[in-house]
Design a protein around this motif. Structure first.
Motif, PDB file in Angstrom:
ATOM      1  N   THR A 134       1.218  -1.003   0.250  1.00  0.00           N
ATOM      2  CA  THR A 134      -0.287  -0.103   0.113  1.00  0.00           C
ATOM      3  C   THR A 134       0.459   1.058  -0.237  1.00  0.00           C
ATOM      4  O   THR A 134       2.363   1.263   0.853  1.00  0.00           O
ATOM      5  CB  THR A 134      -0.876   0.228   1.655  1.00  0.00           C
ATOM      6  OG1 THR A 134      -0.379   0.355   2.065  1.00  0.00           O
ATOM      7  CG2 THR A 134      -2.121  -1.312   1.727  1.00  0.00           C
TER       8      THR A 134
ATOM      9  N   ALA B 260       2.872   1.786   3.486  1.00  0.00           N
ATOM     10  CA  ALA B 260       3.991   1.423   3.484  1.00  0.00           C
ATOM     11  C   ALA B 260       5.116   0.909   3.120  1.00  0.00           C
ATOM     12  O   ALA B 260       6.307   0.983   3.235  1.00  0.00           O
ATOM     13  CB  ALA B 260       3.146  -0.712   2.784  1.00  0.00           C
TER      14      ALA B 260
ATOM     15  N   LYS C 288       6.351   4.552   4.706  1.00  0.00           N
ATOM     16  CA  LYS C 288       6.996   3.901   5.925  1.00  0.00           C
ATOM     17  C   LYS C 288       7.874   3.081   5.705  1.00  0.00           C
ATOM     18  O   LYS C 288       8.698   3.494   6.632  1.00  0.00           O
ATOM     19  CB  LYS C 288       6.325   2.997   6.906  1.00  0.00           C
ATOM     20  CG  LYS C 288       6.004   2.780   7.814  1.00  0.00           C
ATOM     21  CD  LYS C 288       4.879   1.893   9.075  1.00  0.00           C
ATOM     22  CE  LYS C 288       5.089   1.071  10.008  1.00  0.00           C
ATOM     23  NZ  LYS C 288       4.240   0.314  11.104  1.00  0.00           N
ATOM     24  N   ALA C 289       8.589   2.372   4.625  1.00  0.00           N
ATOM     25  CA  ALA C 289       9.884   1.981   4.642  1.00  0.00           C
ATOM     26  C   ALA C 289      10.443   3.119   4.229  1.00  0.00           C
ATOM     27  O   ALA C 289      12.167   2.450   4.643  1.00  0.00           O
ATOM     28  CB  ALA C 289       9.487   0.839   3.327  1.00  0.00           C
TER      29      ALA C 289
ATOM     30  N   LYS D  13       1.963   5.362  11.977  1.00  0.00           N
ATOM     31  CA  LYS D  13       2.010   4.447  12.557  1.00  0.00           C
ATOM     32  C   LYS D  13       0.279   4.386  12.755  1.00  0.00           C
ATOM     33  O   LYS D  13      -0.423   4.040  12.924  1.00  0.00           O
ATOM     34  CB  LYS D  13       2.061   4.483  13.836  1.00  0.00           C
ATOM     35  CG  LYS D  13       3.786   3.667  13.358  1.00  0.00           C
ATOM     36  CD  LYS D  13       4.718   3.624  14.354  1.00  0.00           C
ATOM     37  CE  LYS D  13       5.506   3.028  14.465  1.00  0.00           C
ATOM     38  NZ  LYS D  13       6.560   2.594  15.197  1.00  0.00           N
TER      39      LYS D  13
ATOM     40  N   SER E  41      -1.820   4.049   9.976  1.00  0.00           N
ATOM     41  CA  SER E  41      -2.461   2.906   9.155  1.00  0.00           C
ATOM     42  C   SER E  41      -3.288   2.258   9.781  1.00  0.00           C
ATOM     43  O   SER E  41      -3.652   1.639   9.937  1.00  0.00           O
ATOM     44  CB  SER E  41      -1.423   1.772   9.748  1.00  0.00           C
ATOM     45  OG  SER E  41      -0.665   0.927   9.081  1.00  0.00           O
TER      46      SER E  41
END
Length: 196
Positions: free
Chosen positions: A1, A4, A7-8, A35, A38
């Motif tokens: 997504t 994600a 975030k990575a 976070k 999410s």
């Protein structure tokens, strides 16, 4: 997504050896916000699935066992907050429900009772016939009790909560034609679920 991926990329940036402390703090703040975003995304997807009746696989379960399992999962949090736990689970309650939704229903009620409790407070859980009662000590409501089950309505905006836990509980009870009610008698907040 997309979440994600972002975030990575933030995690990769945080591993850079050339970051200043201020930049690291800013990245940490962004990661914490991601976070929450999410968690919000997952919760809203869950609510949509419940309301669209996508949890069809019902099973006959003993809800007393579901309560016992959930309490063991939260025992550390209860202990950390020095909450006195009283249970009266003498009756079995056999219901036909999706097991995941049964877990979410009781987990959200217990989380709510812990989060909105005071240090050294109490939680009382009772299962009699087809009625579950869960009480916790805490400060009086700052919002109307009618708004407790409304999405994003929070009694205390300083608490680390999305304001969706009780909305999920209400969606599950509505999906199975159960009835949930709330009342407050100082100092106890009580949620009662009628599995009828």
């Amino acid at each position: 997504t997309p979440l994600a991926i972002v975030k990575a990329n933030i995690s990769l940036l945080m591993q850079s050896p050339n970051l200043k402390e201020e930049e690291m703090n800013q990245l940490q703040a962004i990661e914490n916000t991601l976070k929450k975003l999410s968690a919000l995304n997952k919760t809203l997807i869950l609510l949509t699935k419940i309301e669209n009746n996508q949890f069809q696989e019902n099973t006959i379960i003993d809800f007393k066992g579901t309560i016992t399992k959930a309490l063991s999962n939260y025992s550390d949090l209860i202990e950390a907050k020095k909450i006195q736990l009283e249970t009266n689970l003498t009756d079995k309650l056999i219901i036909n429900i999706n097991p995941l939704l049964a877990d979410i229903l009781i987990s959200n009620l217990i989380q709510n009772a812990i989060r909105h409790n005071k240090v050294g407070g109490k939680i009382i859980i009772s299962l009699k016939g087809k009625i579950l009662s869960l009480s916790n000590s805490g400060e009086p409501l700052m919002i109307n009790k009618e708004d407790l089950f409304v999405r994003f309505k929070k009694n205390d905006t300083s608490k680390d909560s999305l304001g969706l836990g009780l909305s999920i509980v209400k969606s599950i009870t509505d999906a199975y034609n159960y009835h949930i009610e709330y009342n407050y008698e100082n100092p106890l907040h009580t949620f009662i679920v009628h599995f009828v």
